[in-house]
Design a protein around this motif. Structure first.
Motif, short mmCIF file in Angstrom:
data_model
loop_
_atom_site.label_atom_id
_atom_site.label_comp_id
_atom_site.label_asym_id
_atom_site.label_seq_id
_atom_site.Cartn_x
_atom_site.Cartn_y
_atom_site.Cartn_z
N HIS A 29 -7.57 -41.82 -10.27
CA HIS A 29 -8.52 -42.65 -9.84
C HIS A 29 -9.96 -42.12 -9.44
CE1 HIS A 29 -6.11 -46.29 -9.70
NE2 HIS A 29 -5.07 -45.38 -8.73
N ALA B 185 -5.26 -53.47 -6.51
CA ALA B 185 -5.54 -52.05 -6.28
C ALA B 185 -5.07 -51.51 -4.75
CB ALA B 185 -7.10 -51.87 -6.31
N GLY C 247 -7.79 -57.96 -9.37
CA GLY C 247 -7.82 -56.56 -9.63
C GLY C 247 -8.11 -56.00 -8.16
#
Length: 457
Positions: free
Chosen positions: A264, A60, A56
């Protein structure tokens, strides 16, 4: 000289059938595209939370570069459609080469920044040294995916702009099985291969994207190889042509990048909600992303066909007839998405049996918003893609940027951080954002200037 009335009689009006033929492969492609990291996450889940955290974190950072590439590839899709509609081979070659040059440049810059600063960022963000080491291994291999997508997404956008949207889909039908099989083997060390763990998932993705890009490149040479022999550039020489492409693409790319950043930022703010509310907002996000592709790809296909028609200097009444039919189809697509959400909310006990009752109650409470929002979102998207197709990209960018950063992001912060508002009202901000866009989008479209746009200029 052909009059507008004679022109409208001689030019067949495309309708919902043509939009559907273009949209359904784009919809499946978008679902496959968003599923790449989901596949890696699912396959790595057997290795535990540490492996998922490493993936992750690396995804990202790599996803930021990919997001910029995808944003510029969307602009290339519209520019290609304008060139394809004009029937000018020089214009079409210029759109292809300029789009590839921009995308590859972004890939080179992005990978360079990752190689220089990626390790430092991961070390600062990772919760442990072991996770940081795995994340760095994943990210180093993931740079191959970035390079592949820089080339591949440009080619896919070129195909879409030329109304050959099935060709990119074929690439995903080839790459997704390769990704799954190769990742399983390289993560766990099956069939005599070494077990690379987290790095194995990146290797599987890199292999799949490499095969996909080579496949698309071969298709491009087969279908449009003759463009390489076309002499000249749309704006006299290559440098002015590239600058013109960038001027067209920047507002579109900025719109998509702004949307990603706003999402985000809001996600970080959601972390201050109650645990059940935060969980509900987190769970609804992928549903919104995947189901929303049905209506979004319909409206993007509409924009491609509008760009082609404008490239042909189609008369205004033909444009009006086409947009009327496309608009009806957008409402059908929005209704389909609303039905999907209805079924999802009625099936929460089966889909998420292990969730707490309160979280499921919050998710079910989202239903009115999830149903209603589809219709203003679809009609706003029709307006936005039509205006972009006509080159009115700066105006569309302003609508998105102002409604996101002057309304949704600060309103989210105020409701979450100061009023501790329920999740229902936080999600409703997306609906109110569409309401704010509605008059400024529709007023601009109804003014009709877009129908007289010279997209070849």
């Amino acid at each position: 000289m052909i009059t507008n009335s004679m022109q409208s009689d001689s030019v067949p009006t495309p309708g919902a059938k043509e939009v559907f033929a273009l949209a359904w492969p784009m919809t499946l492609k978008a679902i496959f595209l968003h599923g790449t990291v989901v596949i890696d996450g699912f396959l790595l889940s057997a290795l535990g939370e540490g492996a998922l955290a490493a993936m992750g974190l690396a995804a990202a950072l790599g996803g930021i570069v990919l997001g910029v590439i995808f944003a510029f590839s969307h602009a290339m899709q519209i520019r290609t459609a304008q060139a394809f509609g004009s029937g000018d081979a020089v214009y079409l070659k210029s759109a292809l080469i300029s789009g590839l040059a921009v995308s590859i440049s972004i890939g080179i810059i992005g990978v360079s920044l990752i190689l220089i600063w990626g390790g430092t960022l991961i070390a600062a963000l990772a919760p442990s040294v072991a996770i940081a080491t795995q994340a760095e291994s994943y990210l180093a291999i993931f740079t191959i995916v970035i390079f592949g997508e820089a080339i591949g997404q440009s080619i896919a956008s070129f195909f879409n702009g030329c109304s050959r949207s099935k060709l990119p889909l074929y690439g995903y039908l080839l790459s997704v099985p390769i990704n799954v099989i190769a990742s399983i083997a390289l993560i766990h060390g099956y069939w005599g291969l070494p077990a690379y763990g987290v790095a194995g998932a990146a290797m599987g993705s890199a292999l799949a994207i490499t095969v996909q890009t080579l496949f698309w490149s071969a298709l491009l040479l087969k279908t449009n190889g003759t463009l390489m022999r076309v002499v000249g550039w749309h704006n006299q020489t290559f440098v002015p042509t590239l600058k013109r492409h960038i001027r067209f693409a920047l507002p579109i790319a900025a719109t998509f990048v702004s949307a990603t950043l706003a999402t985000h930022v809001c996600s970080l703010i959601y972390a201050n909600m109650s645990l059940n509310g935060f969980a509900a907002m987190t769970l609804i996000a992928p549903w919104n992303m995947l189901t929303g592709q049905v209506a979004m790809q319909w409206t993007q296909a509409t924009g491609i066909l509008v760009a082609q028609l404008l490239g042909k200097h189609t008369s205004e009444d033909v444009l009006d007839r086409f947009l009327s039919q496309a608009w009806k189809g957008a409402f059908v697509a929005a209704g389909l998405v609303a039905i999907i959400f209805l079924i999802m909310c009625l099936s929460l006990d089966w889909i998420y049996p292990d969730l707490e009752l309160e979280t499921r109650a919050i998710l079910f409470g989202f239903l009115p918003i999830l149903v209603i929002i589809q219709f203003p979102r679809a009609t706003n998207a029709i307006c936005g893609n039509t205006l972009r197709a006509a080159g009115d990209t700066v105006y569309v960018m302003h609508i998105f940027v102002w409604t996101q950063w002057a309304f949704r992001v600060p309103a989210t912060a105020i409701l979450v951080l100061y009023f501790n508002a329920p999740a229902f009202w936080i999600l409703s901000l997306f609906l109110w954002e569409e309401v704010l866009k509605f008059p400024v989008f529709h007023r601009r479209l109804w003014r009709g200037d877009w129908k007289r746009s010279d997209v070849a200029a």
